[in-house]
Enzyme design. Structure first.
Site, short mmCIF file in Angstrom:
data_model
loop_
_atom_site.label_atom_id
_atom_site.label_comp_id
_atom_site.label_asym_id
_atom_site.label_seq_id
_atom_site.Cartn_x
_atom_site.Cartn_y
_atom_site.Cartn_z
CB ALA A 103 -0.92 -0.02 1.20
CG HIS A 149 -3.52 -9.39 -1.23
ND1 HIS A 149 -2.91 -8.61 -0.28
CD2 HIS A 149 -3.05 -10.66 -1.01
CE1 HIS A 149 -2.12 -9.36 0.48
NE2 HIS A 149 -2.17 -10.59 0.05
P1 NAD Z 1 0.52 -1.88 5.06
O1 NAD Z 1 -0.52 -0.84 5.28
O2 NAD Z 1 0.60 -3.02 5.98
O3 NAD Z 1 1.97 -1.21 5.00
C1 NAD Z 1 2.30 -0.13 4.19
C2 NAD Z 1 3.71 0.31 4.60
O4 NAD Z 1 4.09 1.35 3.70
C3 NAD Z 1 3.78 0.90 6.01
O5 NAD Z 1 4.80 0.24 6.73
C4 NAD Z 1 4.11 2.38 5.79
O6 NAD Z 1 4.99 2.90 6.75
C5 NAD Z 1 4.76 2.37 4.42
N1 NAD Z 1 4.56 3.60 3.65
C6 NAD Z 1 3.40 4.26 3.44
N2 NAD Z 1 3.59 5.30 2.62
C7 NAD Z 1 4.92 5.31 2.31
C8 NAD Z 1 5.74 6.16 1.50
N3 NAD Z 1 5.21 7.20 0.83
N4 NAD Z 1 7.07 5.88 1.40
C9 NAD Z 1 7.60 4.83 2.09
N5 NAD Z 1 6.87 3.99 2.86
C10 NAD Z 1 5.55 4.24 2.98
O7 NAD Z 1 0.33 -2.33 3.57
P2 NAD Z 1 0.61 -3.74 2.91
O8 NAD Z 1 1.84 -4.36 3.45
O9 NAD Z 1 0.49 -3.49 1.47
O10 NAD Z 1 -0.61 -4.67 3.40
C11 NAD Z 1 -1.92 -4.20 3.55
C12 NAD Z 1 -2.98 -4.94 2.81
O11 NAD Z 1 -3.99 -4.02 2.49
C13 NAD Z 1 -2.55 -5.52 1.49
O12 NAD Z 1 -2.90 -6.84 1.56
C14 NAD Z 1 -3.37 -4.81 0.41
O13 NAD Z 1 -4.12 -5.77 -0.31
C15 NAD Z 1 -4.34 -3.96 1.13
N6 NAD Z 1 -4.36 -2.50 0.77
C16 NAD Z 1 -4.23 -2.12 -0.53
C17 NAD Z 1 -4.24 -0.77 -0.86
C18 NAD Z 1 -4.11 -0.36 -2.31
O14 NAD Z 1 -4.50 -1.12 -3.20
N7 NAD Z 1 -3.52 0.81 -2.59
C19 NAD Z 1 -4.37 0.19 0.14
C20 NAD Z 1 -4.51 -0.24 1.48
C21 NAD Z 1 -4.47 -1.60 1.78
#
Ligand code: NAD
Ligand code: ZN
Length: 278
Positions: free
Chosen positions: A33, A132
């Site tokens: 994300a 996912h």
């Molecule tokens: P997560 O929310 O667990 O982790 C995201 C990580 O990214 C965090 O540790 C955060 O500190 C870091 N981060 C955020 N913005 C950043 C930036 N600009 N630069 C550097 N680091 C940054 O996300 P995950 O590990 O992808 O898991 C969450 C689950 O939620 C996934 O399974 C996904 O399917 C889903 N999800 C998807 C979306 C999307 O499609 N954009 C959004 C939210 C959640």
């Protein structure tokens, strides 16, 4: 060539990342994300994450709550209707990976995201492994029929709070993997193959806390690849990494990809044997 570390990287991390990345002929990326937060889509677990701010909303991604409770489904449809992905555009982090693809160095892009921003950024769809699923399609939990999310959301807009499957009347949801659901085994195998067949495994914008996605990083290291982690916060796999780069991905990834490619700086290696993973 960036002589200075990007942002405030701990001593030696940028030099190590740069060295192994510059000579990598084939990179497998795993994104989370965090690559999309700069495009206006909040993550779940970061400081401004959806779950960090409202732990209750985790329930919306739990399959048993979704099946059992029509109120959860109604709320989930409203969230889909107003999801920021509908108006989002790829950011600098997505574009850096697309550039790596255009240079012929991106073997595969495994993503946990459901927002299709990597596709929009121009990365070849045959290189993208959506672990996912996607927000842009629906699936019926009863008959398995798939359809367009836009069409389902039009029904919600017309007043159907929880639109049933048109084929069988069953429960519809987005074609995404909820908590309590298993990953598609073929998709997981494709991701494992990509983790085994690369010089560098680049984990970007993921907290590496959701299995089995997170285990891909370890698989890759065991097969001999260098792990580079780019994330604003520490992850449980940092100790396994050749380099850990903190700071904003929008800055870090373009700088890494801009490093001149030096294929002869590292010996050719044999990739992992697809027969060895279970
Ligand atoms: P997560 O929310 O667990 O982790 C995201 C990580 O990214 C965090 O540790 C955060 O500190 C870091 N981060 C955020 N913005 C950043 C930036 N600009 N630069 C550097 N680091 C940054 O996300 P995950 O590990 O992808 O898991 C969450 C689950 O939620 C996934 O399974 C996904 O399917 C889903 N999800 C998807 C979306 C999307 O499609 N954009 C959004 C939210 C959640
Ligand atoms: Zn159905």
């Amino acid at each position: 060539m960036a002589e200075q570390p990007v942002g405030e990287q701990p001593h030696g991390q940028w030099a190590r990342a740069r060295e192994v990345f510059a000579s990598a002929r084939r990179v497998t990326a795993l994104t989370g994300a965090g690559v999309s937060t700069a495009s206006g889509i909040p993550d779940f677990r970061g400081p401004q994450g959806v779950w960090t701010r409202n732990p209750e909303s985790q329930r919306l991604t739990d399959i048993s709550a979704y099946v059992a409770d029509p109120e959860v489904r109604k709320l989930a449809w409203q969230r889909r209707l107003t999801h920021p992905a509908w108006d989002a555009a790829p950011g600098l982090a997505h574009r850096a990976l697309a550039e790596l693809d255009q240079a012929g160095r991106l073997g595969a892009l495994i993503t946990q995201n459901i927002d299709e921003l990597h596709q929009q950024s121009g990365v070849g769809t045959d290189r993208i492994v959506e672990l996912h699923g996607t927000l842009f399609a629906t699936i019926c939990l009863d008959c398995g029929a798939t359809g367009s999310m836009r069409a389902a959301l039009a029904r919600v807009g017309d007043g159907e709070e929880d639109p049933p499957c048109r084929a069988c009347g069953g429960i519809l949801k987005s074609r995404t993997v909820s908590f309590g659901e298993s990953l598609d085994p073929d998709i997981l195998r494709a991701a494992q193959r990509a983790a085994l067949n690369c010089d560098v495994f680049l984990a970007a914008g993921t907290s590496l806390t959701v299995a089995p996605a997170s285990a891909l990083a370890e698989l890759s290291v065991r097969a001999g690849a260098h792990l580079i982690i780019c994330n604003a916060e520490p992850t449980p796999y940092d100790a396994l990494a050749t380099a850990v780069l903190g700071g904003a991905l929008e800055e870090v990834l373009p700088a890494l990809v801009a490093e001149p490619f030096e294929p002869d700086a590292a010996p050719l290696r044999t990739y992992g044997d697809p027969g060895t993973w279970s």
